[in-house]
Design a protein around this motif. Sequence first.
Motif, PDB file in Angstrom:
ATOM      1  N   THR A 182     -27.165  14.157  20.606  1.00  0.00           N
ATOM      2  CA  THR A 182     -28.159  13.860  19.574  1.00  0.00           C
ATOM      3  C   THR A 182     -29.566  14.213  20.042  1.00  0.00           C
ATOM      4  O   THR A 182     -29.922  13.959  21.193  1.00  0.00           O
ATOM      5  CB  THR A 182     -28.113  12.363  19.194  1.00  0.00           C
ATOM      6  OG1 THR A 182     -26.780  12.023  18.797  1.00  0.00           O
ATOM      7  CG2 THR A 182     -29.070  12.049  18.059  1.00  0.00           C
ATOM      8  N   THR A 183     -30.352  14.790  19.137  1.00  0.00           N
ATOM      9  CA  THR A 183     -31.757  15.085  19.421  1.00  0.00           C
ATOM     10  C   THR A 183     -32.604  14.802  18.186  1.00  0.00           C
ATOM     11  O   THR A 183     -32.125  14.947  17.052  1.00  0.00           O
ATOM     12  CB  THR A 183     -31.948  16.556  19.850  1.00  0.00           C
ATOM     13  OG1 THR A 183     -33.331  16.791  20.133  1.00  0.00           O
ATOM     14  CG2 THR A 183     -31.492  17.530  18.773  1.00  0.00           C
ATOM     15  N   ARG A 184     -33.838  14.420  18.415  1.00  0.00           N
ATOM     16  CA  ARG A 184     -34.798  14.311  17.320  1.00  0.00           C
ATOM     17  C   ARG A 184     -35.384  15.685  16.973  1.00  0.00           C
ATOM     18  O   ARG A 184     -36.040  15.822  15.954  1.00  0.00           O
ATOM     19  CB  ARG A 184     -35.937  13.372  17.706  1.00  0.00           C
ATOM     20  CG  ARG A 184     -35.534  11.906  17.812  1.00  0.00           C
ATOM     21  CD  ARG A 184     -36.777  11.044  18.054  1.00  0.00           C
ATOM     22  NE  ARG A 184     -36.488   9.634  17.917  1.00  0.00           N
ATOM     23  CZ  ARG A 184     -36.250   8.809  18.943  1.00  0.00           C
ATOM     24  NH1 ARG A 184     -36.252   9.298  20.170  1.00  0.00           N
ATOM     25  NH2 ARG A 184     -36.008   7.532  18.736  1.00  0.00           N
ATOM     26  N   ARG A 185     -35.140  16.659  17.821  1.00  0.00           N
ATOM     27  CA  ARG A 185     -35.720  17.975  17.636  1.00  0.00           C
ATOM     28  C   ARG A 185     -34.775  18.862  16.827  1.00  0.00           C
ATOM     29  O   ARG A 185     -33.826  18.391  16.233  1.00  0.00           O
ATOM     30  CB  ARG A 185     -36.040  18.610  18.990  1.00  0.00           C
ATOM     31  CG  ARG A 185     -36.857  17.727  19.933  1.00  0.00           C
ATOM     32  CD  ARG A 185     -38.169  17.295  19.320  1.00  0.00           C
ATOM     33  NE  ARG A 185     -39.021  18.435  18.998  1.00  0.00           N
ATOM     34  CZ  ARG A 185     -40.058  18.380  18.192  1.00  0.00           C
ATOM     35  NH1 ARG A 185     -40.368  17.266  17.567  1.00  0.00           N
ATOM     36  NH2 ARG A 185     -40.787  19.457  17.984  1.00  0.00           N
ATOM     37  N   PHE A 210     -28.918  16.764  14.988  1.00  0.00           N
ATOM     38  CA  PHE A 210     -30.294  17.195  15.228  1.00  0.00           C
ATOM     39  C   PHE A 210     -31.201  16.741  14.088  1.00  0.00           C
ATOM     40  O   PHE A 210     -30.741  16.269  13.049  1.00  0.00           O
ATOM     41  CB  PHE A 210     -30.366  18.717  15.413  1.00  0.00           C
ATOM     42  CG  PHE A 210     -29.826  19.528  14.262  1.00  0.00           C
ATOM     43  CD1 PHE A 210     -30.658  19.975  13.254  1.00  0.00           C
ATOM     44  CD2 PHE A 210     -28.473  19.851  14.203  1.00  0.00           C
ATOM     45  CE1 PHE A 210     -30.164  20.719  12.191  1.00  0.00           C
ATOM     46  CE2 PHE A 210     -27.969  20.603  13.151  1.00  0.00           C
ATOM     47  CZ  PHE A 210     -28.816  21.037  12.141  1.00  0.00           C
ATOM     48  N   ASN A 211     -32.513  16.857  14.323  1.00  0.00           N
ATOM     49  CA  ASN A 211     -33.514  16.327  13.378  1.00  0.00           C
ATOM     50  C   ASN A 211     -33.231  14.856  13.065  1.00  0.00           C
ATOM     51  O   ASN A 211     -33.408  14.401  11.937  1.00  0.00           O
ATOM     52  CB  ASN A 211     -33.534  17.142  12.087  1.00  0.00           C
ATOM     53  CG  ASN A 211     -34.060  18.544  12.275  1.00  0.00           C
ATOM     54  OD1 ASN A 211     -34.814  18.809  13.202  1.00  0.00           O
ATOM     55  ND2 ASN A 211     -33.648  19.462  11.422  1.00  0.00           N
ATOM     56  N   PHE A 212     -32.793  14.116  14.079  1.00  0.00           N
ATOM     57  CA  PHE A 212     -32.389  12.724  13.875  1.00  0.00           C
ATOM     58  C   PHE A 212     -33.563  11.888  13.370  1.00  0.00           C
ATOM     59  O   PHE A 212     -34.688  12.053  13.814  1.00  0.00           O
ATOM     60  CB  PHE A 212     -31.852  12.142  15.181  1.00  0.00           C
ATOM     61  CG  PHE A 212     -31.075  10.867  14.994  1.00  0.00           C
ATOM     62  CD1 PHE A 212     -29.849  10.888  14.364  1.00  0.00           C
ATOM     63  CD2 PHE A 212     -31.579   9.662  15.437  1.00  0.00           C
ATOM     64  CE1 PHE A 212     -29.123   9.718  14.184  1.00  0.00           C
ATOM     65  CE2 PHE A 212     -30.863   8.487  15.267  1.00  0.00           C
ATOM     66  CZ  PHE A 212     -29.622   8.514  14.639  1.00  0.00           C
ATOM     67  N   GLU A 213     -33.283  11.015  12.431  1.00  0.00           N
ATOM     68  CA  GLU A 213     -34.255  10.115  11.793  1.00  0.00           C
ATOM     69  C   GLU A 213     -35.168  10.811  10.792  1.00  0.00           C
ATOM     70  O   GLU A 213     -36.133  10.215  10.326  1.00  0.00           O
ATOM     71  CB  GLU A 213     -35.143   9.400  12.823  1.00  0.00           C
ATOM     72  CG  GLU A 213     -34.402   8.513  13.795  1.00  0.00           C
ATOM     73  CD  GLU A 213     -35.361   7.852  14.763  1.00  0.00           C
ATOM     74  OE1 GLU A 213     -35.585   6.635  14.642  1.00  0.00           O
ATOM     75  OE2 GLU A 213     -35.917   8.558  15.624  1.00  0.00           O
TER      76      GLU A 213
END
Length: 278
Positions: free
Chosen positions: A214-217, A246-249
Amino acid sequence: MASGDAWTAEEIEVVLESYLAMLTMELSGQPYNKSAHNEQVRQVVQRSKGSVERKLQNISSILRDLQAPFINGYKPLPNVQGALRTAVTERWVAARDLHALTTRALARVPSPRWDVQVLGPPAAAPIIELDEARWHEPVGRHIDFVALEEANRSLGLAGELAVLKTERTRLVTLGRPDLADRVEHVSQTQGDGLGFDILSFDSAGSERLLEVKTTRRSQFTPFSVTRHELAVSQKESERYSLVRVFNFETASQSHYRLAGDLGQACRLAPTNWDAVPR
C-alpha cells in the motif's frame, strides 16, 4: 528560444522551481493547477507545452530513482538529460523542508476508505526492491521514503483491511457468501511470515494467496518485497497475486494485481546509483 531537447541551466532552474512548488502543495494537501504552472514556465523558457510536460515527467523519474516522492500527476519519463539529473539531485539533497514535509505526510496514521477501484497493471513493469538489497546511499539520497512509508504499519494494515473487504464483497457478489466467510487475514491470524497477507478464493473455491502493498502515492511508486515473499510467489505462482493499493485515502484510491512470479511480473531495482537507468 533554445533549440533541441537539451535545456539550458536557466531553463532547468525555472521548471524545477515550478515542480517543487507543486510537490510541496501536493504533500501539504493544497490544491494547485498544473496547467497554470505549465503556462507560467512557458512564459519564461519559451518551450512548447508538451516539452515542458515531458521535462516535468523527467523530474518525476529522477525523484523516483532517488526514492523520493514525486507528483502523482506526472508519470515518470526516463531518458533524462544529465544536467537535469544533477540539478534535481542537488536540490533534493538540500530540500530539508520537503524532507520533513514528506516524513509527516507518509508517517501519519491513515483514515482508510474501503472502496478500492480495480485497475489493470501499468504498462511498464513495476519496480520492486529486495529488502536485503535496497539501494545503499546513492548520490543525494539521505532518507529512503519508500522504506519509511512501508514501515508505517498502520498504513499497511489499513491497505490489507481494504483488500480484505473487497475480496469478501467480490465473493458475495459472485454468489459465494460461504467462501466470503472463509477469507482470512492470515498476516494477523497466523503471523506475517507466510509470504502473503490474505487467503482468499476464486468463485470455484480455489485458493488465492494475496500479498498487499500500500502507498499513498501513485501507481508508479516503487515498493519492496522480502526474499521470502519473492520465493513464495515463485513456488505458488498458480495461486499467488500481489495487490498494489495506491493513492490510498484519496478519491482515486485504486489497486492493481500482479499474478504469479514477482520476478517475472516486476523489474528489480538496481542496487547502486551507477546502475540506475539514465
